[in-house]
Design a protein around this motif. Sequence first.
Motif: not given
Length: 85
Positions: A3-6, A14-23
């Motif tokens: 799983s990659y983070l973006e 706002d800026i979010v750190l999320q899983r690249s799968e779009g959770d």
Amino acid sequence: MLSYLELVELANGDIVLQRSEGDENPLVTIKFSKETREHIAGSALDVARAMVQAGIEAAAMPVEEDSFDDDIDDDDLEPDAKIVH
């Protein structure tokens, strides 16, 4: 599965750190004040990246109990909040 983070800047700034799968549930949300957004215009993602990196590095370090500031008025903090210097 790996799983990659973006980091993603949302339409509201706002800026979010999320899983690249779009959770739908971001792992971290960074909200800059209007004044700060104006000051760092064009660099918000770079600042957020540095903040996340610093957080990851800090989480990897052992915590010393005396690093917490006991002189802060607890009434001004969120429940279970701690200030670390």
